[in-house]
Design a protein around this motif. Sequence first.
Motif, PDB file in Angstrom:
ATOM      1  N   ILE A   1      -0.838 -61.464  77.008  1.00 47.36           N
ATOM      2  CA  ILE A   1       0.009 -60.475  77.681  1.00 47.36           C
ATOM      3  C   ILE A   1      -0.242 -60.512  79.184  1.00 47.36           C
ATOM      4  N   ASP A   2       0.841 -60.509  79.938  1.00 43.77           N
ATOM      5  CA  ASP A   2       0.768 -60.370  81.390  1.00 43.77           C
ATOM      6  C   ASP A   2       0.879 -58.882  81.716  1.00 43.77           C
ATOM      7  N   LEU A   3      -0.204 -58.295  82.183  1.00 43.36           N
ATOM      8  CA  LEU A   3      -0.231 -56.855  82.436  1.00 43.36           C
ATOM      9  C   LEU A   3       0.326 -56.472  83.802  1.00 43.36           C
ATOM     10  N   ASP A   4       0.670 -57.449  84.641  1.00 42.89           N
ATOM     11  CA  ASP A   4       1.256 -57.129  85.936  1.00 42.89           C
ATOM     12  C   ASP A   4       2.615 -56.469  85.719  1.00 42.89           C
ATOM     13  N   PRO A   5       2.964 -55.473  86.539  1.00 43.67           N
ATOM     14  CA  PRO A   5       4.261 -54.816  86.367  1.00 43.67           C
ATOM     15  C   PRO A   5       5.411 -55.780  86.615  1.00 43.67           C
ATOM     16  N   ALA A   6       6.567 -55.440  86.060  1.00 42.48           N
ATOM     17  CA  ALA A   6       7.745 -56.288  86.230  1.00 42.48           C
ATOM     18  C   ALA A   6       8.105 -56.423  87.702  1.00 42.48           C
ATOM     19  N   SER A   7       8.405 -57.629  88.120  1.00 38.78           N
ATOM     20  CA  SER A   7       8.785 -57.900  89.505  1.00 38.78           C
ATOM     21  C   SER A   7      10.223 -58.375  89.545  1.00 38.78           C
ATOM     22  N   ILE A   8      11.090 -57.549  90.123  1.00 41.54           N
ATOM     23  CA  ILE A   8      12.501 -57.915  90.227  1.00 41.54           C
ATOM     24  C   ILE A   8      12.658 -59.184  91.055  1.00 41.54           C
TER      25      ILE A   8
ATOM     26  N   GLY B   1      23.387 -52.533  94.276  1.00 39.48           N
ATOM     27  CA  GLY B   1      22.064 -52.488  93.659  1.00 39.48           C
ATOM     28  C   GLY B   1      21.376 -53.834  93.662  1.00 39.48           C
ATOM     29  N   THR B   2      22.129 -54.892  93.364  1.00 35.88           N
ATOM     30  CA  THR B   2      21.564 -56.239  93.387  1.00 35.88           C
ATOM     31  C   THR B   2      21.179 -56.629  94.804  1.00 35.88           C
ATOM     32  N   ALA B   3      22.034 -56.315  95.762  1.00 37.61           N
ATOM     33  CA  ALA B   3      21.729 -56.602  97.164  1.00 37.61           C
ATOM     34  C   ALA B   3      20.440 -55.912  97.589  1.00 37.61           C
ATOM     35  N   ALA B   4      20.289 -54.645  97.185  1.00 32.51           N
ATOM     36  CA  ALA B   4      19.070 -53.908  97.526  1.00 32.51           C
ATOM     37  C   ALA B   4      17.841 -54.560  96.897  1.00 32.51           C
ATOM     38  N   ASP B   5      17.991 -55.114  95.684  1.00 35.58           N
ATOM     39  CA  ASP B   5      16.878 -55.814  95.038  1.00 35.58           C
ATOM     40  C   ASP B   5      16.425 -57.015  95.873  1.00 35.58           C
TER      41      ASP B   5
ATOM     42  N   ARG C   1      14.797 -55.478  99.262  1.00 31.01           N
ATOM     43  CA  ARG C   1      13.524 -54.768  99.063  1.00 31.01           C
ATOM     44  C   ARG C   1      12.415 -55.701  98.603  1.00 31.01           C
ATOM     45  N   SER C   2      12.768 -56.706  97.807  1.00 32.25           N
ATOM     46  CA  SER C   2      11.754 -57.643  97.314  1.00 32.25           C
ATOM     47  C   SER C   2      11.398 -58.700  98.358  1.00 32.25           C
ATOM     48  N   GLY C   3      12.240 -58.843  99.379  1.00 28.59           N
ATOM     49  CA  GLY C   3      12.019 -59.885 100.377  1.00 28.59           C
ATOM     50  C   GLY C   3      12.488 -61.253  99.927  1.00 28.59           C
ATOM     51  N   LYS C   4      13.124 -61.323  98.763  1.00 18.06           N
ATOM     52  CA  LYS C   4      13.614 -62.606  98.238  1.00 18.06           C
ATOM     53  C   LYS C   4      14.641 -63.218  99.188  1.00 18.06           C
ATOM     54  N   TYR C   5      15.514 -62.381  99.729  1.00 17.35           N
ATOM     55  CA  TYR C   5      16.506 -62.841 100.713  1.00 17.35           C
ATOM     56  C   TYR C   5      16.977 -61.620 101.496  1.00 17.35           C
ATOM     57  N   VAL C   6      16.820 -61.671 102.798  1.00 23.31           N
ATOM     58  CA  VAL C   6      17.212 -60.544 103.649  1.00 23.31           C
ATOM     59  C   VAL C   6      18.269 -61.029 104.636  1.00 23.31           C
ATOM     60  N   PRO C   7      19.512 -60.545 104.523  1.00 27.43           N
ATOM     61  CA  PRO C   7      20.566 -60.931 105.462  1.00 27.43           C
ATOM     62  C   PRO C   7      20.379 -60.218 106.798  1.00 27.43           C
TER      63      PRO C   7
ATOM     64  N   VAL D   1      16.129 -48.969 100.844  1.00 27.42           N
ATOM     65  CA  VAL D   1      15.688 -50.138 101.621  1.00 27.42           C
ATOM     66  C   VAL D   1      14.663 -49.714 102.674  1.00 27.42           C
ATOM     67  N   LYS D   2      14.947 -48.617 103.359  1.00 24.41           N
ATOM     68  CA  LYS D   2      14.003 -48.114 104.374  1.00 24.41           C
ATOM     69  C   LYS D   2      12.662 -47.763 103.741  1.00 24.41           C
ATOM     70  N   ALA D   3      12.713 -47.093 102.578  1.00 24.63           N
ATOM     71  CA  ALA D   3      11.486 -46.663 101.917  1.00 24.63           C
ATOM     72  C   ALA D   3      10.633 -47.843 101.465  1.00 24.63           C
ATOM     73  N   SER D   4      11.264 -49.015 101.288  1.00 27.67           N
ATOM     74  CA  SER D   4      10.519 -50.203 100.872  1.00 27.67           C
ATOM     75  C   SER D   4       9.789 -50.869 102.029  1.00 27.67           C
ATOM     76  N   GLY D   5      10.017 -50.381 103.251  1.00 26.70           N
ATOM     77  CA  GLY D   5       9.348 -50.937 104.419  1.00 26.70           C
ATOM     78  C   GLY D   5      10.194 -51.885 105.237  1.00 26.70           C
ATOM     79  N   VAL D   6      11.424 -52.130 104.814  1.00 30.67           N
ATOM     80  CA  VAL D   6      12.327 -53.000 105.570  1.00 30.67           C
ATOM     81  C   VAL D   6      13.000 -52.181 106.671  1.00 30.67           C
ATOM     82  N   GLN D   7      12.966 -52.694 107.886  1.00 31.03           N
ATOM     83  CA  GLN D   7      13.622 -51.997 109.000  1.00 31.03           C
ATOM     84  C   GLN D   7      15.131 -52.036 108.785  1.00 31.03           C
ATOM     85  N   ALA D   8      15.767 -50.874 108.797  1.00 30.46           N
ATOM     86  CA  ALA D   8      17.208 -50.778 108.579  1.00 30.46           C
ATOM     87  C   ALA D   8      17.784 -49.788 109.587  1.00 30.46           C
TER      88      ALA D   8
END
Length: 561
Positions: free
Chosen positions: A66-73, A141-145, A148-154, A168-175
Motif C-alpha cells: 500500500i502507498d500511504l501517501d495521499p492522492a496527488s492530482i 476545475g481541471t485548470a485549477a488542478d 495549483r499542482s504546478g503541473k502547468y501554469v499559464p 489558486v491563491k490559497a495554494s500559494g500561486v500568485q494570482a
Amino acid sequence: MRKGKTLFILGIIAASVFALVYFGITLTSNLGKSKTEISAEDADKRLNRIYKDINVTSAEPVKGQIDLDPASIGDSLPDISKFPISVESTTDSYVEIFSSTEKSGTGNDGWLNEVAADFNAAGITIDGKPASVKIRNIASGTAADYIRSGKYVPDAFTPSNELWGEMVKASGVQAELVTKRLTGNVAGVVMSKQKYDQLVDKYGSINVKTITDSIAGNELAMGYTDPFASSTGLNFLVTALSTFDSTDLLGAKAVQGFEKFQANVPFIASTTLQMREAAKSGMLDAFVLEYQTFVNAKDLTSGYVFTPFGVRHDSPLYALGQLPPEKLAIIKKFGEFVQQDKYQKTAADKGFNGLKDYVSELAPVDGSILSSAQKLWKEKKNGSKPIAAVFVADVSGSMAGEPLNRLKESLLKGQKFLGKDNSIGFVSYSSDVTINLPIGKYDTNQQSMFVGAINSLQPVGGTATFDGLVVAMKMLKDELAVNPDMKPLIFVLSDGETNEGHSLDDIRGLIETYKIPVYTIGYNANIKALESISSINEAANINADTEDVVYKIGNLLNVQM
C-alpha cells in the motif's frame, strides 16, 4: 386474472418508487427505456440461472504494497496537450490564457475565441512589439488542478467564477485579478414549472434557502454537479452551506444542516451533460445550470424556471505568477479589449450578460475554506449510506500492453479516493470470469488485497463483458442481503465490444430491475453497448484514452465513492 395482474403491476410500481429514494432513479425513467424490466423475484431467478452458465473461479487473495501517501492530482494529470488550443497566438510576444469551456468552445460557447481572434488581428503592440493571445479550452476545475499542482501554469486564467481564483491563491500561486468581469453570467437552479408552483404555494417565494429546506424535507428531488470539477457545483456547495450558517460555513450547525440536506439529494453528476440527461429522463425536479446554457436550451426555457444563486459567474481574468512586464501588459490590454460594446453585444447574442441586476448574497469565501468545504462534501455526501462497489476489469487479449498497464495505474492511483466506510470487491474477465476479491470493508487489509488483485492481472482470451457484469451483480445482491442499507455501484473498465458470453439483451432487465448504476470506462474505444448500460440507471460513461484515463478515473471515484 385481470385483477391479479393489476395487483402485480402495482407491486412493481411501489417497488420502483421505493427504489427512487435509494438509487436516484424514477419509475418513468425506466418504463420509458425498455419493456424488459422484470419483478424482483423473477430477476433473482434469472440472475441465478445466468450465473450458473458462467465459468466463475475465485482467485486466492494476494496482498500488495500500500502507498500511504495521499492522492496527488498533479501526478495523474495528462500532458496539457490533451486540452486543445482554441485560438493560436500570432506573434512572438503573447500570453497563454486558460479559459473555461462555456466561452472558449464552439457555437454559442465560442464567444471568447471570436474576441481573441479579433484581438490578434487588431495589430496591437506593447512596447513596440506586436502582441497576441493564445486561448486554451479547459474546464475551470481541471485548470485549477494544473495551476495549483504546478503541473502547468499559464500566463493567465479566466475561470467561470472567482471561487477558483481564491483557491489558486490559497495554494500559494500568485494570482492578480486583472478584471472581475469579461462577460456576465449567473449560476442557478433550474426547476420544473409544476414543482416551482407547488413550492411557491407553500413558501411564498423561491430562493436558495427555500430550495435547501425543501430538499432537506424530501419535497424536492434535485441534483447538482461535482464541486471538485464544476464551477456551478462548487458554487452550489458553498451556497448551500451558507443557508445553514452564513457565519461559519464549516461549523457544527452548517455541517448538521448539510448532512440532512445531502441525505435527500438523489443524484450527483460528474458532468453537466450527465445532469442534463438525468433531467430528460424525468428523475429530477430540479438541477443546477448556468444561465447562458439555460437560455440556449430550447427544451428547458418553456417548462422550467431559473432561480439564481451564489456568486456571479462573470469570468474574471487573473494574471498568474511573476510575469514579465510585457506579458502583464498584454493581459491587461486584452481585459480592456473585450469590454468594447460590440463584443459585449456578441456575448449577449450567445446568452451571456443576462440577469444583470442579480447580486450575490454570498459573502466572499477564502480559498482555504473552499478546499475544506470540498473535503467536507467528500466525507458527508453519502450521508449514512455506505457504498458497496464492485470493479469489473477487462483482461482480454486486446488489453495487452499499454491499455492494461494504464488500467492498473488508474486503479492503483484511483483507489486512494475510495472512502474507508465503503465496501469494495474486484472481478476480472476475459472468456471466463474471476472473482479476484470478494466484497469487504475497505480497511487497510482490504486495500492491500485490492492492490494485490490489480497487480496480478494478466491479459488472455476473449471479451465476455456481460458475464463479468452478472458476477458483479450477484456479489452485490448477496452483500445487500446481509447489509440492506448499502448503496450498490459497479465500475466497468474495458477496451472493446463483447465477443463472447451473454449479451446486453440477456441482462438489461436485471440492470433495470436492480437499479444498480453501472459506470463504464472505455479505453481507446467507442463502446456503444457499455454506454447503453450506463444510461439505464443514469450513471456516467467515460471514453478515455491511455493518456488521461488515470485523471478521469480519479475524478469519477472522487465523486461517486
